[in-house]
Design an enzyme around this catalytic site. Structure first.
Site, PDB file in Angstrom:
ATOM      1  N   TYR A   1       0.846  -1.201   0.000  1.00 56.47           N
ATOM      2  CA  TYR A   1       0.000   0.000   0.000  1.00 56.47           C
ATOM      3  C   TYR A   1       0.883   1.254   0.000  1.00 56.47           C
ATOM      4  CZ  TYR A   1      -3.329   3.506   1.767  1.00 56.47           C
ATOM      5  OH  TYR A   1      -4.101   4.639   1.939  1.00 56.47           O
TER       6      TYR A   1
ATOM      7  N   LYS B   1       1.097   4.250  -2.704  1.00 60.79           N
ATOM      8  CA  LYS B   1       0.810   5.653  -2.365  1.00 60.79           C
ATOM      9  C   LYS B   1       2.016   6.543  -2.681  1.00 60.79           C
ATOM     10  CE  LYS B   1      -3.327   6.322  -1.029  1.00 60.79           C
ATOM     11  NZ  LYS B   1      -4.307   6.629  -2.111  1.00 60.79           N
TER      12      LYS B   1
HETATM   13  N1  LIG Z   1      -8.826   5.292   5.672  1.00 58.12           N
HETATM   14  C1  LIG Z   1      -7.596   5.754   5.862  1.00 58.12           C
HETATM   15  O1  LIG Z   1      -7.026   5.626   6.968  1.00 58.12           O
HETATM   16  C2  LIG Z   1      -6.882   6.470   4.765  1.00 58.12           C
HETATM   17  C3  LIG Z   1      -5.778   7.254   5.086  1.00 58.12           C
HETATM   18  C4  LIG Z   1      -5.104   7.938   4.083  1.00 58.12           C
HETATM   19  C5  LIG Z   1      -5.544   7.839   2.779  1.00 58.12           C
HETATM   20  N2  LIG Z   1      -6.630   7.074   2.484  1.00 58.12           N
HETATM   21  C6  LIG Z   1      -7.057   6.995   1.094  1.00 58.12           C
HETATM   22  O2  LIG Z   1      -8.386   7.445   1.015  1.00 58.12           O
HETATM   23  C7  LIG Z   1      -8.991   6.893  -0.147  1.00 58.12           C
HETATM   24  C8  LIG Z   1     -10.364   6.356   0.202  1.00 58.12           C
HETATM   25  O3  LIG Z   1     -10.189   5.284   1.087  1.00 58.12           O
HETATM   26  P1  LIG Z   1     -11.239   4.960   2.245  1.00 58.12           P
HETATM   27  O4  LIG Z   1     -10.538   5.132   3.522  1.00 58.12           O
HETATM   28  O5  LIG Z   1     -12.522   5.681   2.006  1.00 58.12           O
HETATM   29  O6  LIG Z   1     -11.429   3.399   1.979  1.00 58.12           O
HETATM   30  P2  LIG Z   1     -12.736   2.499   1.840  1.00 58.12           P
HETATM   31  O7  LIG Z   1     -13.750   2.907   2.843  1.00 58.12           O
HETATM   32  O8  LIG Z   1     -12.225   1.104   1.834  1.00 58.12           O
HETATM   33  O9  LIG Z   1     -13.312   2.892   0.397  1.00 58.12           O
HETATM   34  C9  LIG Z   1     -12.585   2.590  -0.741  1.00 58.12           C
HETATM   35  C10 LIG Z   1     -13.385   3.056  -1.941  1.00 58.12           C
HETATM   36  O10 LIG Z   1     -12.597   2.838  -3.120  1.00 58.12           O
HETATM   37  C11 LIG Z   1     -13.386   2.076  -4.012  1.00 58.12           C
HETATM   38  N3  LIG Z   1     -12.566   1.287  -4.925  1.00 58.12           N
HETATM   39  C12 LIG Z   1     -11.654   0.336  -4.629  1.00 58.12           C
HETATM   40  N4  LIG Z   1     -11.137  -0.174  -5.755  1.00 58.12           N
HETATM   41  C13 LIG Z   1     -11.742   0.468  -6.781  1.00 58.12           C
HETATM   42  C14 LIG Z   1     -11.647   0.386  -8.179  1.00 58.12           C
HETATM   43  N5  LIG Z   1     -10.824  -0.486  -8.792  1.00 58.12           N
HETATM   44  N6  LIG Z   1     -12.391   1.240  -8.937  1.00 58.12           N
HETATM   45  C15 LIG Z   1     -13.223   2.112  -8.352  1.00 58.12           C
HETATM   46  N7  LIG Z   1     -13.403   2.209  -7.029  1.00 58.12           N
HETATM   47  C16 LIG Z   1     -12.658   1.400  -6.251  1.00 58.12           C
HETATM   48  C17 LIG Z   1     -14.260   1.216  -3.141  1.00 58.12           C
HETATM   49  O11 LIG Z   1     -15.340   0.709  -3.908  1.00 58.12           O
HETATM   50  P3  LIG Z   1     -16.086  -0.691  -3.549  1.00 58.12           P
HETATM   51  O12 LIG Z   1     -17.143  -0.349  -2.540  1.00 58.12           O
HETATM   52  O13 LIG Z   1     -16.607  -1.138  -4.858  1.00 58.12           O
HETATM   53  O14 LIG Z   1     -15.040  -1.614  -2.979  1.00 58.12           O
HETATM   54  C18 LIG Z   1     -14.670   2.250  -2.111  1.00 58.12           C
HETATM   55  O15 LIG Z   1     -15.669   3.094  -2.627  1.00 58.12           O
HETATM   56  C19 LIG Z   1      -8.017   5.841  -0.676  1.00 58.12           C
HETATM   57  O16 LIG Z   1      -7.295   6.359  -1.762  1.00 58.12           O
HETATM   58  C20 LIG Z   1      -7.084   5.609   0.493  1.00 58.12           C
HETATM   59  O17 LIG Z   1      -5.807   5.154   0.076  1.00 58.12           O
HETATM   60  C21 LIG Z   1      -7.315   6.395   3.440  1.00 58.12           C
END
Ligand SMILES: NC(=O)c1ccc[n+]([C@@H]2O[C@H](COP(=O)([O-])OP(=O)(O)OC[C@H]3O[C@@H](n4cnc5c(N)ncnc54)[C@H](OP(=O)(O)O)[C@@H]3O)[C@@H](O)[C@H]2O)c1
Length: 270
Positions: A179, A183
């Site tokens: 991951y 990133k």
């Molecule tokens: N949560 C954290 O601690 C954190 C921290 C820093 C950065 N981020 C970043 O924030 C962003 C959002 O993450 P989140 O925390 O909201 O995670 P999440 O709740 O797991 O949501 C992930 C989202 O991405 C979608 N997704 C995954 N693969 C995809 C694909 N191939 N095409 C289109 N959509 C796809 C998922 O869709 P499905 O429902 O279809 O699976 C879901 O809508 C990510 O880029 C992550 O790296 C998260």
């Protein structure tokens, strides 16, 4: 948060231009430099990838509430439960799906590359398929979507891309190295595309944040930010014209520590 008004250093500002005798490329069209100024979200059309849950859902909600027309893109658009937005199918790892979404829109001025995977794979011992999935989603997926939507973004007087990165773009945790590598690659992509797209008047910004309380971080026991708070900071950053949005304390600390190099970032192994 650092002062985000980091305009394209290659472009002279107005005073500089007067001093150096350089003129704007066109007297009728706003220069790329001016287009990196603050922009209003209200009245713009925005598209958020992965908008059906987690952070993307918060972004779509708040974009809508700020007066944007919102495409809530999701692999399964039926999973989008927000009112007042337009669900649209988009799998960032599927070239046909990306092309279809770009063809179905045409008016997007704000693109948020948010979709993300969290396999938890170690680089050394994890499944290579999981390592590939991280790169496919965060790096190649973000690139594919950006390439597909850049032409319509360039049509607007003001347009912006926000890539949802992480503090883990800057520092790696060995247990989730795949991951982190993805990133970091997405951060590098963001920096390269910022420079490449600036002449088209498209501002490219990054968002850096530590843990947020979403499914992706469901196993994390450390403190997590409320994604609604981070979405507010991210959208304020877009409106303020920031190119690097550093949303929480841990991200600020790691950014400040980058100049200490490996010894500072990884004292346990340096
Ligand atoms: N949560 C954290 O601690 C954190 C921290 C820093 C950065 N981020 C970043 O924030 C962003 C959002 O993450 P989140 O925390 O909201 O995670 P999440 O709740 O797991 O949501 C992930 C989202 O991405 C979608 N997704 C995954 N693969 C995809 C694909 N191939 N095409 C289109 N959509 C796809 C998922 O869709 P499905 O429902 O279809 O699976 C879901 O809508 C990510 O880029 C992550 O790296 C998260």
């Amino acid at each position: 948060m650092p002062d985000g008004d980091e305009s394209n250093e290659d472009e002279p500002d107005k005073d500089e231009a007067q001093e150096t005798g350089q003129t704007k490329t066109s007297p009728t069209k706003t220069s790329p430099m001016e287009r990196t100024s603050p922009m209003e979200i209200s009245g713009k059309t925005a598209l958020v990838t992965g908008a059906n849950r987690g952070f993307g859902r918060q972004l779509a909600t708040q974009l809508r509430d700020r007066g944007a027309t919102v495409y809530a893109a999701a692999r399964n658009p039926a999973a989008v439960d927000l009112t007042g937005v337009t669900p649209i199918a988009l799998d960032v790892t599927d070239p046909a799906s990306v092309a279809a979404a770009a063809a179905a829109t045409g008016d997007v001025a704000i693109l948020i590359n948010n979709a993300g995977s969290g396999t938890g794979a170690s680089l050394l011992t994890g499944e290579l398929d999981d390592v590939r999935l991280e790169m496919d989603t965060h790096f190649l997926g973000t690139l594919a979507v950006t390439r597909a939507f850049a032409p319509q973004l360039a049509e607007h007087e003001q347009s912006a891309i926000l890539n949802v990165l992480s503090v883990l773009s800057w520092v790696s945790l060995p247990n989730i190295g795949a991951y982190c590598a993805a990133k970091a690659a997405e951060w590098s992509l963001t920096n390269a595309l910022r420079a490449e797209l600036a002449p088209q008047g498209i501002r490219v910004s990054s968002l850096h944040v530590g843990y947020m309380d979403t499914d992706l971080a469901r196993h994390v026991t450390e403190p997590k930010s409320d994604p609604a708070d981070i979405a507010r900071i991210a959208l304020d950053g877009i409106e303020a014209g920031e190119t690097e949005i550093v949303a929480d304390e841990i991200s600020k600390q790691v950014l400040a520590g980058l100049s200490a190099g490996v010894r500072g970032l990884y004292p346990q192994v340096a």
